[in-house]
Write a protein that holds these residues in place. Structure first.
Motif, PDB file in Angstrom:
ATOM      1  N   LYS A  84       0.747  -1.233   0.181  1.00 57.64           N
ATOM      2  CA  LYS A  84      -0.070  -0.007   0.011  1.00 57.64           C
ATOM      3  C   LYS A  84       0.974   1.220   0.067  1.00 57.64           C
ATOM      4  CE  LYS A  84      -4.290   1.727   1.022  1.00 57.64           C
ATOM      5  NZ  LYS A  84      -5.495   1.628   1.618  1.00 57.64           N
ATOM      6  N   LEU A  85       2.176   1.077   0.558  1.00 57.38           N
ATOM      7  CA  LEU A  85       2.986   2.354   0.437  1.00 57.38           C
ATOM      8  C   LEU A  85       3.764   2.267  -0.577  1.00 57.38           C
ATOM      9  CD1 LEU A  85       4.047   2.067   4.347  1.00 57.38           C
ATOM     10  CD2 LEU A  85       2.116   3.548   3.327  1.00 57.38           C
ATOM     11  N   GLY A  86       3.572   1.433  -1.487  1.00 56.56           N
ATOM     12  CA  GLY A  86       4.522   1.493  -2.708  1.00 56.56           C
ATOM     13  C   GLY A  86       5.902   0.510  -2.730  1.00 56.56           C
ATOM     14  N   ILE A  87       5.880  -0.294  -1.634  1.00 58.23           N
ATOM     15  CA  ILE A  87       7.250  -0.945  -1.744  1.00 58.23           C
ATOM     16  C   ILE A  87       6.988  -2.511  -1.935  1.00 58.23           C
ATOM     17  CG2 ILE A  87       8.885  -1.974   0.201  1.00 58.23           C
ATOM     18  CD1 ILE A  87       8.861   0.993   1.407  1.00 58.23           C
ATOM     19  N   PRO A  88       7.714  -2.935  -2.737  1.00 60.48           N
ATOM     20  CA  PRO A  88       7.591  -4.285  -3.135  1.00 60.48           C
ATOM     21  C   PRO A  88       8.270  -5.277  -2.322  1.00 60.48           C
ATOM     22  CG  PRO A  88       9.071  -3.495  -4.626  1.00 60.48           C
ATOM     23  CD  PRO A  88       8.830  -2.352  -3.603  1.00 60.48           C
ATOM     24  N   SER A  89       7.513  -6.461  -1.873  1.00 61.09           N
ATOM     25  CA  SER A  89       8.373  -7.514  -1.079  1.00 61.09           C
ATOM     26  C   SER A  89       7.938  -8.853  -1.336  1.00 61.09           C
ATOM     27  CB  SER A  89       7.669  -7.300   0.347  1.00 61.09           C
ATOM     28  OG  SER A  89       6.457  -7.656   0.564  1.00 61.09           O
ATOM     29  N   ILE A  90       8.890  -9.783  -0.895  1.00 61.54           N
ATOM     30  CA  ILE A  90       8.499 -11.158  -1.028  1.00 61.54           C
ATOM     31  C   ILE A  90       8.035 -11.705   0.352  1.00 61.54           C
ATOM     32  CG2 ILE A  90       9.771 -13.496  -1.377  1.00 61.54           C
ATOM     33  CD1 ILE A  90      12.097 -11.982  -2.875  1.00 61.54           C
ATOM     34  N   ALA A  91       6.851 -12.455   0.088  1.00 61.44           N
ATOM     35  CA  ALA A  91       6.208 -12.781   1.267  1.00 61.44           C
ATOM     36  C   ALA A  91       6.612 -14.328   1.410  1.00 61.44           C
ATOM     37  CB  ALA A  91       4.834 -12.658   1.458  1.00 61.44           C
ATOM     38  N   MET A  92       7.371 -14.705   2.580  1.00 63.76           N
ATOM     39  CA  MET A  92       7.648 -16.239   2.498  1.00 63.76           C
ATOM     40  C   MET A  92       6.979 -16.916   3.958  1.00 63.76           C
ATOM     41  SD  MET A  92      11.671 -16.678   1.990  1.00 63.76           S
ATOM     42  CE  MET A  92      11.465 -18.230   1.855  1.00 63.76           C
ATOM     43  N   GLY A  93       7.030 -18.122   3.798  1.00 69.27           N
ATOM     44  CA  GLY A  93       6.408 -18.922   5.018  1.00 69.27           C
ATOM     45  C   GLY A  93       5.962 -20.206   4.506  1.00 69.27           C
ATOM     46  N   ILE A  94       5.065 -20.885   5.412  1.00 69.29           N
ATOM     47  CA  ILE A  94       4.782 -22.306   5.302  1.00 69.29           C
ATOM     48  C   ILE A  94       3.307 -22.162   5.074  1.00 69.29           C
ATOM     49  CG2 ILE A  94       4.500 -24.478   6.375  1.00 69.29           C
ATOM     50  CD1 ILE A  94       7.291 -23.559   7.887  1.00 69.29           C
ATOM     51  N   LEU A  95       2.722 -22.612   4.180  1.00 72.88           N
ATOM     52  CA  LEU A  95       1.088 -23.161   3.965  1.00 72.88           C
ATOM     53  C   LEU A  95       0.943 -24.271   3.701  1.00 72.88           C
ATOM     54  CD1 LEU A  95       0.658 -19.832   1.592  1.00 72.88           C
ATOM     55  CD2 LEU A  95      -0.203 -20.027   3.868  1.00 72.88           C
ATOM     56  N   GLY A  96      -0.404 -24.469   4.197  1.00 72.92           N
ATOM     57  CA  GLY A  96      -0.865 -26.325   3.808  1.00 72.92           C
ATOM     58  C   GLY A  96      -2.523 -26.104   3.574  1.00 72.92           C
ATOM     59  N   GLY A  97      -2.907 -27.320   2.861  1.00 73.21           N
ATOM     60  CA  GLY A  97      -4.236 -27.754   2.863  1.00 73.21           C
ATOM     61  C   GLY A  97      -5.090 -26.490   1.994  1.00 73.21           C
ATOM     62  N   TYR A  98      -6.488 -26.911   2.116  1.00 78.35           N
ATOM     63  CA  TYR A  98      -7.225 -25.844   1.586  1.00 78.35           C
ATOM     64  C   TYR A  98      -7.271 -24.216   2.042  1.00 78.35           C
ATOM     65  CZ  TYR A  98     -11.898 -23.907   0.405  1.00 78.35           C
ATOM     66  OH  TYR A  98     -12.796 -23.038  -0.458  1.00 78.35           O
TER      67      TYR A  98
END
Lengths: 319, 145
Positions: free
Chosen positions: A52-66
């Motif tokens: 929203k402030l105009g700064i790009p980022s890489i969002a990382m983490g762990i996701l699973g399932g539906y």
């Protein structure tokens, strides 16, 4: 890419607005506008705020399932400034529920525990994290960790970033944060004090306890420590001194959702786009947090909204 | 139109691990990168199937010619611990982030691919573009990736 955000335990956030909420009672929502679903988890929220402030980022983490797939799809829809890089696992990503009662100015939160993560998946994440660090100037590590992940992981992530001269912002609860501070102290430390007021394994009760804890974090090597004090105030410490930032406008406590994440995003924005001036970073973060409380949902504020809050607080040197 | 996702695997990851990743992510293929995020290959379910079935099978039109399906299972067991560098498509077919959408469409059609890695000027992975993204882009009158 300048910023990498880490959310090891993301969530599908559900905000439900119920006036005069009571336990042990049936509540019917009058319209779809009274409920909202969005991708969440502290690092993801910071990525959304930065976009929203105009700064790009890489969002990382762990996701699973539906639920994990819903989080990813919703996150991709928000802004192309957010690049995703998640490890997908067998378990199910959690849901966080916030029941907001604007009549009584209360917010009741129920956060799920998250899935169990295997060592193999953690190792996979760490390898991807190391690779992604090659594209970042700054990493934001925040929030809880899922079951099966060692509490020393934030210390490890901070150490890996610092080895590559990547600046580290961290917001977490005592157990995770204490190990990180003692082993590989992040540059900017913001203890998550929403649940228990404990920093470096010490319970905080009096104003002096907060000041001492902030100074201790600086002594471990942090450049900036920000401790929330009685919701409306912050203790801010740097090598140069300690300040008390106090909100001077009324606060709607039921609108606090997302304010901590906006605070971190505000500090990152100031550091990258304006100046690496620690007290000014904290002031900008505080303004961002105040701006979030002006609205009902956890929607992140614009730069104009943040700038407009510069007179909503006072700053007093206390040491 | 492109998807800003940089999920990738490394050359030394095993076939078994990559099958697990493709299955969990519900994707048919994934870019292969080095430690600096440079795209060095692409591994798809098709690459793994090709490695697991007898070479003559790819020339046939029907699976009924396979004398023994146990052979497929045996072959998969044989390669499951091998690094994907042995089976990935390389050099990878990629599209640059500044290329027009029509370039991605051309590459996808000409090479019969489902997904293309999108790279920056330093060959680093910045996202992917799938057939459906191209179709959606064309439908919406978009010209850029």
């Amino acid at each position: 890419m300048e910023v990498l955000t880490v959310t090891l335990n993301p969530a599908l956030d559900r905000e439900i607005y119920i006036d005069n909420f009571e336990i042990n009672k049936l509540h019917r929502l009058r319209s779809l506008e009274r409920t909202r679903m969005s991708p969440g988890g502290k690092g993801i929220n910071v990525s959304i705020a930065l976009a929203k402030l105009g700064i790009p980022s890489i969002a990382m983490g762990i996701l699973g399932g539906y639920v994990g797939r819903v989080v990813l799809e919703e996150l991709r829809k928000i802004d192309k400034r957010i690049t995703t890089n998640f490890v997908h696992i067998d378990g199910e990503t959690r849901e966080n529920i916030a029941i907001i009662d604007e009549v009584n100015d209360t917010i009741t939160e129920i956060n799920g525990p998250g899935p169990v993560v295997s060592k193999e998946d953690v190792d996979h994440f760490l390898r991807r994290y190391r690779m992604s660090l090659s594209r970042a100037n700054c990493v934001v590590i925040s929030g809880s960790i899922p079951i099966g992940v060692d509490e020393g992981i934030y210390a490890q992530l901070s150490g890996m970033a610092k080895e590559r001269n990547v600046c580290v912002f961290m917001e977490a609860t005592n157990a995770l944060l204490t190990k990180a501070i003692k082993q590989n102290c992040p540059d900017v430390v913001k203890p998550d004090l929403r649940g228990e007021q404990v920093v470096l394994d010490q319970k905080l009760e009096e104003f002096e306890d907060y000041v001492e804890a902030a100074e201790e974090i600086i002594n471990y090597g942090a450049k900036l420590a920000v401790l929330s004090y009685k919701i409306k105030n912050d203790i801010v410490a740097t090598k140069e001194g300690v300040w008390l930032i106090s909100m001077t406008v009324p606060l709607e406590e039921s609108h606090l959702l997302g304010s901590g994440d906006a605070y971190v995003a505000g500090m990152v924005y100031h550091a990258l786009r304006k100046k690496w001036d620690l007290l000014e970073m904290a002031k900008f973060g505080f303004s961002a947090a105040v701006a979030v409380t002006r609205r009902k949902s956890k929607e992140m504020p614009s730069i104009e909204d943040i700038e407009a809050e510069r007179n909503s607080f006072t700053v007093e040197r206390v040491k | 139109m492109m998807v800003y996702d940089i999920s990738a695997v490394f050359e030394d990851e095993t076939v078994e691990r990559v099958i697990h990743i493709l299955s969990k992510q519900s994707v048919s293929g994934i870019p292969v990168v080095d430690d600096n995020m440079k795209v060095v290959g692409f591994i798809s379910e098709n690459d793994i199937i090709k490695a697991a079935v007898p070479s003559y099978f790819m020339l046939l039109q029907s699976a009924s010619f396979i004398p023994d399906t146990n052979q497929l299972i045996k072959n998969l067991s044989r390669i499951k611990d091998k690094p994907i560098s042995e089976f990935m498509s390389k050099p990878p077919i990629t599209v640059n982030e500044n290329d027009p959408l029509i370039t991605a469409a051309d590459l996808l059609i000409r090479h019969g691919l489902k997904t293309l890695p999108v790279i920056d000027k330093n060959s680093r992975l910045v996202g992917i573009i799938r057939r459906i993204d191209v179709l959606r882009g064309v439908f919406e009158g978009k010209e850029e990736l």
